[in-house]
Enzyme design. Structure first.
Site, PDB file in Angstrom:
ATOM      1  N   CYS A 113       0.805  -1.225   0.000  1.00 51.65           N
ATOM      2  CA  CYS A 113       0.000   0.000   0.000  1.00 51.65           C
ATOM      3  C   CYS A 113       0.839   1.276   0.000  1.00 51.65           C
ATOM      4  O   CYS A 113       0.332   2.338  -0.357  1.00 51.65           O
ATOM      5  CB  CYS A 113      -0.942  -0.010   1.200  1.00 51.65           C
ATOM      6  SG  CYS A 113      -1.959  -1.496   1.298  1.00 51.65           S
ATOM      7  N   HIS A 238      -3.225   6.919   1.875  1.00 49.44           N
ATOM      8  CA  HIS A 238      -3.629   5.631   1.337  1.00 49.44           C
ATOM      9  C   HIS A 238      -5.105   5.407   1.634  1.00 49.44           C
ATOM     10  O   HIS A 238      -5.562   5.571   2.767  1.00 49.44           O
ATOM     11  CB  HIS A 238      -2.786   4.514   1.948  1.00 49.44           C
ATOM     12  CG  HIS A 238      -3.340   3.149   1.706  1.00 49.44           C
ATOM     13  ND1 HIS A 238      -3.724   2.723   0.452  1.00 49.44           N
ATOM     14  CD2 HIS A 238      -3.614   2.126   2.554  1.00 49.44           C
ATOM     15  CE1 HIS A 238      -4.197   1.481   0.545  1.00 49.44           C
ATOM     16  NE2 HIS A 238      -4.139   1.101   1.805  1.00 49.44           N
ATOM     17  N   ASN A 268     -10.200  -0.100  -1.460  1.00 51.73           N
ATOM     18  CA  ASN A 268      -8.769  -0.118  -1.213  1.00 51.73           C
ATOM     19  C   ASN A 268      -8.068  -0.696  -2.440  1.00 51.73           C
ATOM     20  O   ASN A 268      -8.199  -1.880  -2.733  1.00 51.73           O
ATOM     21  CB  ASN A 268      -8.484  -0.973   0.029  1.00 51.73           C
ATOM     22  CG  ASN A 268      -7.011  -1.020   0.394  1.00 51.73           C
ATOM     23  OD1 ASN A 268      -6.139  -0.695  -0.404  1.00 51.73           O
ATOM     24  ND2 ASN A 268      -6.725  -1.450   1.617  1.00 51.73           N
TER      25      ASN A 268
END
Length: 312
Positions: A113, A238, A268
Protein backbone atom coordinates in the site's frame (compact mmCIF):
# COMPACT_ATOMS: atom_id res chain seq x y z
CA UNK A 1 18.49 20.86 -12.17
CA UNK A 2 18.33 20.47 -8.40
CA UNK A 3 15.09 18.60 -7.96
CA UNK A 4 12.04 16.98 -9.48
CA UNK A 5 8.41 17.87 -9.97
CA UNK A 6 5.22 16.04 -10.82
CA UNK A 7 4.36 17.24 -14.30
CA UNK A 8 1.11 15.39 -14.99
CA UNK A 9 -1.17 12.64 -13.70
CA UNK A 10 -3.48 9.99 -15.11
CA UNK A 11 -5.65 7.18 -13.82
CA UNK A 12 -7.59 4.16 -15.00
CA UNK A 13 -10.35 2.03 -13.50
CA UNK A 14 -12.16 -1.00 -14.95
CA UNK A 15 -15.69 -0.44 -16.19
CA UNK A 16 -17.35 -3.02 -13.96
CA UNK A 17 -18.60 -1.56 -10.66
CA UNK A 18 -19.45 -3.79 -7.70
CA UNK A 19 -21.79 -2.20 -5.15
CA UNK A 20 -22.34 -3.13 -1.53
CA UNK A 21 -25.73 -4.48 -2.49
CA UNK A 22 -24.03 -6.71 -5.06
CA UNK A 23 -21.72 -8.04 -2.36
CA UNK A 24 -24.71 -8.76 -0.15
CA UNK A 25 -25.75 -11.34 -2.75
CA UNK A 26 -22.35 -13.06 -2.39
CA UNK A 27 -21.57 -13.03 1.35
CA UNK A 28 -23.36 -12.32 4.62
CA UNK A 29 -23.14 -8.53 4.63
CA UNK A 30 -25.12 -5.44 3.69
CA UNK A 31 -24.62 -1.83 2.69
CA UNK A 32 -25.10 -0.47 6.21
CA UNK A 33 -22.51 -2.86 7.69
CA UNK A 34 -19.86 -2.01 5.07
CA UNK A 35 -20.53 1.73 5.00
CA UNK A 36 -20.43 2.12 8.77
CA UNK A 37 -17.17 0.18 9.19
CA UNK A 38 -15.04 1.23 6.23
CA UNK A 39 -17.00 3.88 4.34
CA UNK A 40 -16.83 2.03 1.01
CA UNK A 41 -19.89 2.03 -1.27
CA UNK A 42 -18.52 0.79 -4.60
CA UNK A 43 -15.35 -0.69 -6.08
CA UNK A 44 -14.15 -1.34 -9.65
CA UNK A 45 -13.47 -4.94 -10.69
CA UNK A 46 -11.10 -5.86 -13.51
CA UNK A 47 -12.17 -8.36 -16.14
CA UNK A 48 -10.46 -11.78 -16.08
CA UNK A 49 -8.23 -10.81 -19.00
CA UNK A 50 -7.54 -7.27 -17.74
CA UNK A 51 -3.99 -7.44 -16.42
CA UNK A 52 -2.06 -5.26 -14.01
CA UNK A 53 0.25 -4.06 -16.78
CA UNK A 54 -2.70 -3.22 -19.04
CA UNK A 55 -4.25 -1.02 -16.34
CA UNK A 56 -0.86 0.50 -15.50
CA UNK A 57 -0.21 1.32 -19.15
CA UNK A 58 -3.65 2.91 -19.56
CA UNK A 59 -3.05 5.24 -16.60
CA UNK A 60 0.52 5.97 -17.72
CA UNK A 61 -0.62 6.79 -21.26
CA UNK A 62 -3.02 9.41 -19.90
CA UNK A 63 -0.34 10.95 -17.72
CA UNK A 64 2.13 11.00 -20.61
CA UNK A 65 -0.41 12.63 -22.94
CA UNK A 66 -1.17 15.30 -20.32
CA UNK A 67 2.54 16.00 -19.75
CA UNK A 68 3.34 17.12 -23.29
CA UNK A 69 6.31 14.74 -23.39
CA UNK A 70 6.74 11.90 -25.86
CA UNK A 71 7.55 8.24 -25.39
CA UNK A 72 11.12 8.98 -26.45
CA UNK A 73 11.52 11.39 -23.52
CA UNK A 74 10.93 8.79 -20.78
CA UNK A 75 14.11 7.21 -19.43
CA UNK A 76 12.78 5.56 -16.24
CA UNK A 77 9.64 3.52 -15.55
CA UNK A 78 8.75 2.49 -11.99
CA UNK A 79 5.66 0.43 -11.27
CA UNK A 80 4.50 -0.18 -7.70
CA UNK A 81 2.42 -3.35 -7.45
CA UNK A 82 2.00 -6.41 -5.26
CA UNK A 83 -0.51 -8.25 -7.45
CA UNK A 84 1.28 -8.80 -10.77
CA UNK A 85 1.19 -12.49 -11.65
CA UNK A 86 4.32 -12.82 -13.78
CA UNK A 87 7.87 -12.36 -12.54
CA UNK A 88 9.58 -11.67 -15.87
CA UNK A 89 9.25 -9.56 -17.85
CA UNK A 90 8.31 -7.31 -14.98
CA UNK A 91 5.29 -5.04 -15.09
CA UNK A 92 7.37 -1.92 -15.78
CA UNK A 93 8.95 -3.53 -18.84
CA UNK A 94 5.53 -4.52 -20.14
CA UNK A 95 4.23 -0.99 -19.60
CA UNK A 96 7.23 0.37 -21.51
CA UNK A 97 6.54 -2.01 -24.39
CA UNK A 98 2.84 -1.10 -24.49
CA UNK A 99 3.70 2.60 -24.67
CA UNK A 100 6.52 2.22 -27.18
CA UNK A 101 9.23 3.61 -24.91
CA UNK A 102 12.57 2.98 -26.63
CA UNK A 103 15.09 2.16 -23.86
CA UNK A 104 14.05 3.14 -20.31
CA UNK A 105 15.26 1.60 -17.08
CA UNK A 106 12.25 -0.43 -15.94
CA UNK A 107 11.69 -1.62 -12.38
CA UNK A 108 8.88 -2.92 -10.19
CA UNK A 109 8.59 -2.08 -6.50
CA UNK A 110 6.57 -4.15 -4.04
CA UNK A 111 5.85 -2.13 -0.92
CA UNK A 112 2.14 -2.98 -1.08
CA UNK A 113 0.00 0.00 0.00
CA UNK A 114 3.00 2.34 0.37
CA UNK A 115 4.32 1.36 -3.06
CA UNK A 116 3.56 4.52 -5.00
CA UNK A 117 5.08 6.94 -2.49
CA UNK A 118 8.19 4.73 -2.32
CA UNK A 119 8.36 4.72 -6.14
CA UNK A 120 7.89 8.49 -6.34
CA UNK A 121 10.75 8.97 -3.88
CA UNK A 122 12.92 6.60 -5.92
CA UNK A 123 12.22 8.57 -9.10
CA UNK A 124 12.98 11.81 -7.27
CA UNK A 125 16.31 10.41 -6.07
CA UNK A 126 17.24 9.17 -9.55
CA UNK A 127 16.48 12.55 -11.08
CA UNK A 128 18.39 14.44 -8.39
CA UNK A 129 21.37 12.13 -8.92
CA UNK A 130 21.31 12.72 -12.67
CA UNK A 131 20.43 9.10 -13.50
CA UNK A 132 17.10 10.07 -15.09
CA UNK A 133 15.42 13.14 -16.51
CA UNK A 134 11.82 12.04 -17.08
CA UNK A 135 10.16 9.19 -15.20
CA UNK A 136 6.84 7.40 -15.33
CA UNK A 137 5.76 6.39 -11.84
CA UNK A 138 2.75 4.08 -11.62
CA UNK A 139 0.77 2.34 -8.92
CA UNK A 140 -1.38 -0.50 -10.27
CA UNK A 141 -3.22 -3.38 -8.62
CA UNK A 142 -5.61 -6.19 -9.46
CA UNK A 143 -6.38 -6.89 -5.83
CA UNK A 144 -9.51 -8.84 -6.67
CA UNK A 145 -7.21 -11.63 -7.91
CA UNK A 146 -5.91 -12.27 -4.40
CA UNK A 147 -9.03 -11.81 -2.27
CA UNK A 148 -11.16 -14.61 -0.84
CA UNK A 149 -14.66 -13.78 -2.05
CA UNK A 150 -16.17 -15.90 0.76
CA UNK A 151 -14.48 -13.84 3.50
CA UNK A 152 -16.70 -10.86 4.26
CA UNK A 153 -14.01 -9.19 6.39
CA UNK A 154 -11.70 -8.71 3.39
CA UNK A 155 -13.69 -9.04 0.15
CA UNK A 156 -15.68 -5.88 0.91
CA UNK A 157 -12.48 -3.81 1.05
CA UNK A 158 -10.69 -4.17 -2.25
CA UNK A 159 -10.86 -2.82 -5.79
CA UNK A 160 -8.74 -2.66 -8.94
CA UNK A 161 -7.19 0.22 -10.84
CA UNK A 162 -4.10 2.28 -11.57
CA UNK A 163 -2.75 5.79 -11.16
CA UNK A 164 0.32 7.32 -12.76
CA UNK A 165 2.53 10.39 -12.63
CA UNK A 166 5.09 11.84 -15.01
CA UNK A 167 7.98 13.17 -12.92
CA UNK A 168 10.57 15.44 -14.49
CA UNK A 169 13.73 17.33 -13.58
CA UNK A 170 13.13 20.84 -12.27
CA UNK A 171 15.32 23.82 -11.33
CA UNK A 172 13.77 23.86 -7.85
CA UNK A 173 12.50 20.83 -5.90
CA UNK A 174 8.74 20.35 -6.04
CA UNK A 175 8.85 16.82 -4.64
CA UNK A 176 9.84 17.12 -1.01
CA UNK A 177 12.13 14.83 0.98
CA UNK A 178 10.65 11.42 1.68
CA UNK A 179 10.18 10.04 5.17
CA UNK A 180 9.93 6.28 4.97
CA UNK A 181 10.22 3.26 7.22
CA UNK A 182 8.57 0.07 8.42
CA UNK A 183 7.71 -2.05 11.45
CA UNK A 184 9.33 -5.40 10.58
CA UNK A 185 8.16 -7.29 13.65
CA UNK A 186 4.55 -6.47 12.69
CA UNK A 187 5.03 -7.17 8.99
CA UNK A 188 2.69 -10.17 9.01
CA UNK A 189 -0.26 -7.99 10.05
CA UNK A 190 -1.02 -7.61 6.32
CA UNK A 191 -0.31 -10.67 4.17
CA UNK A 192 -0.68 -11.96 0.63
CA UNK A 193 0.56 -15.51 0.95
CA UNK A 194 0.07 -19.04 -0.28
CA UNK A 195 -0.69 -20.70 -3.58
CA UNK A 196 -2.96 -19.39 -4.85
CA UNK A 197 -2.08 -16.22 -2.97
CA UNK A 198 -4.72 -14.81 -0.63
CA UNK A 199 -5.03 -11.47 1.13
CA UNK A 200 -5.46 -11.49 4.92
CA UNK A 201 -4.87 -8.95 7.64
CA UNK A 202 -5.07 -8.34 11.35
CA UNK A 203 -7.50 -5.47 11.00
CA UNK A 204 -7.55 -4.23 14.58
CA UNK A 205 -3.76 -4.30 14.90
CA UNK A 206 -3.36 -2.30 11.69
CA UNK A 207 -6.04 0.17 12.78
CA UNK A 208 -4.37 0.76 16.16
CA UNK A 209 -0.96 1.22 14.56
CA UNK A 210 -2.28 3.63 11.95
CA UNK A 211 -4.26 5.77 14.37
CA UNK A 212 -1.57 5.97 17.07
CA UNK A 213 1.72 6.05 15.18
CA UNK A 214 1.07 7.64 11.81
CA UNK A 215 -0.12 11.17 12.69
CA UNK A 216 3.26 12.08 14.19
CA UNK A 217 5.10 10.55 11.23
CA UNK A 218 2.96 12.48 8.75
CA UNK A 219 3.66 15.72 10.62
CA UNK A 220 7.38 14.95 10.34
CA UNK A 221 6.93 14.64 6.57
CA UNK A 222 5.59 18.19 6.54
CA UNK A 223 8.47 19.40 8.72
CA UNK A 224 11.01 17.98 6.26
CA UNK A 225 9.44 20.07 3.51
CA UNK A 226 9.15 23.18 5.66
CA UNK A 227 5.34 23.12 5.45
CA UNK A 228 2.95 23.67 8.31
CA UNK A 229 0.09 21.13 8.20
CA UNK A 230 -2.41 24.00 8.28
CA UNK A 231 -0.88 25.32 5.03
CA UNK A 232 -1.50 22.10 3.09
CA UNK A 233 -3.98 22.48 0.24
CA UNK A 234 -4.53 18.74 -0.09
CA UNK A 235 -3.99 15.50 1.79
CA UNK A 236 -3.94 12.21 -0.10
CA UNK A 237 -3.55 9.29 2.28
CA UNK A 238 -3.63 5.63 1.34
CA UNK A 239 -7.30 4.92 0.71
CA UNK A 240 -7.71 2.02 3.14
CA UNK A 241 -10.71 2.94 5.23
CA UNK A 242 -12.69 6.17 5.58
CA UNK A 243 -12.68 5.65 9.35
CA UNK A 244 -8.89 5.86 9.20
CA UNK A 245 -8.52 8.65 6.67
CA UNK A 246 -10.69 11.31 8.28
CA UNK A 247 -9.33 11.06 11.86
CA UNK A 248 -5.75 10.79 10.59
CA UNK A 249 -6.08 13.94 8.49
CA UNK A 250 -7.56 15.75 11.48
CA UNK A 251 -4.76 14.64 13.81
CA UNK A 252 -2.12 15.74 11.30
CA UNK A 253 -3.55 19.25 11.60
CA UNK A 254 -4.48 19.68 7.93
CA UNK A 255 -7.45 21.88 8.82
CA UNK A 256 -7.57 23.76 5.51
CA UNK A 257 -6.84 20.90 3.12
CA UNK A 258 -8.99 19.05 0.64
CA UNK A 259 -9.00 15.45 1.90
CA UNK A 260 -9.05 12.66 -0.68
CA UNK A 261 -11.95 10.28 0.00
CA UNK A 262 -11.77 8.14 -3.12
CA UNK A 263 -12.04 5.01 -0.97
CA UNK A 264 -15.82 5.56 -0.97
CA UNK A 265 -15.96 5.03 -4.74
CA UNK A 266 -12.93 2.83 -5.38
CA UNK A 267 -12.29 0.77 -2.26
CA UNK A 268 -8.77 -0.12 -1.21
CA UNK A 269 -6.62 -0.31 -4.35
CA UNK A 270 -3.32 -0.70 -2.45
CA UNK A 271 -0.41 0.84 -4.39
CA UNK A 272 -2.83 2.46 -6.85
CA UNK A 273 -4.81 4.33 -4.20
CA UNK A 274 -2.66 7.46 -3.73
CA UNK A 275 -2.08 8.30 -7.43
CA UNK A 276 -5.64 7.31 -8.34
CA UNK A 277 -7.11 9.63 -5.72
CA UNK A 278 -4.67 12.46 -6.52
CA UNK A 279 -5.33 12.23 -10.25
CA UNK A 280 -9.08 12.55 -9.66
CA UNK A 281 -8.64 15.61 -7.43
CA UNK A 282 -6.46 17.30 -10.05
CA UNK A 283 -8.83 16.35 -12.87
CA UNK A 284 -11.69 17.96 -10.95
CA UNK A 285 -9.47 20.99 -10.19
CA UNK A 286 -10.11 20.71 -6.48
CA UNK A 287 -6.50 21.64 -5.64
CA UNK A 288 -4.79 24.68 -7.22
CA UNK A 289 -1.72 24.11 -9.36
CA UNK A 290 1.43 24.72 -7.36
CA UNK A 291 -0.25 24.21 -3.99
CA UNK A 292 1.34 21.87 -1.41
CA UNK A 293 -0.15 18.38 -1.12
CA UNK A 294 0.79 15.69 1.37
CA UNK A 295 1.03 12.19 -0.09
CA UNK A 296 1.25 9.40 2.46
CA UNK A 297 1.14 5.66 1.82
CA UNK A 298 1.00 3.06 4.58
CA UNK A 299 -0.11 -0.49 5.26
CA UNK A 300 1.29 -3.70 3.78
CA UNK A 301 4.61 -4.80 5.39
CA UNK A 302 3.56 -2.13 7.92
CA UNK A 303 5.64 0.15 5.73
CA UNK A 304 5.05 3.85 5.22
CA UNK A 305 6.38 6.62 2.99
CA UNK A 306 5.31 10.20 2.52
CA UNK A 307 6.34 13.44 0.88
CA UNK A 308 4.89 16.88 0.18
CA UNK A 309 4.64 17.75 -3.50
CA UNK A 310 3.51 20.78 -5.43
CA UNK A 311 0.28 20.02 -7.25
CA UNK A 312 0.71 19.83 -11.04
Amino acid sequence: MTGARVLALGHYQPSRVLTNDDLAQMVDTDDAWISSRVGIRTRHIAAPDETVDAMAAAAAAKALAASGLTAQDIDLVLVATCTAVDRSPNTAARVAARLGLPSPAAMDLNVVCAGFTHALATADHAIRAGSAVNALVVGAEKFTDVVDWTDRSTCVLVGDGAGAAVVTAAPEPEVGPVLWGSVPDMGDAVRIEGSPPRFAQQGQAVYRWATTRLPAIARQVCERSGIEPADLAGVVLHQANLRLIEPLAERIGAVNAVIARDVVESGNTSAASVPLALSKLVERREIPSGAPVLLFGFGGNLSYAGQVIRCP
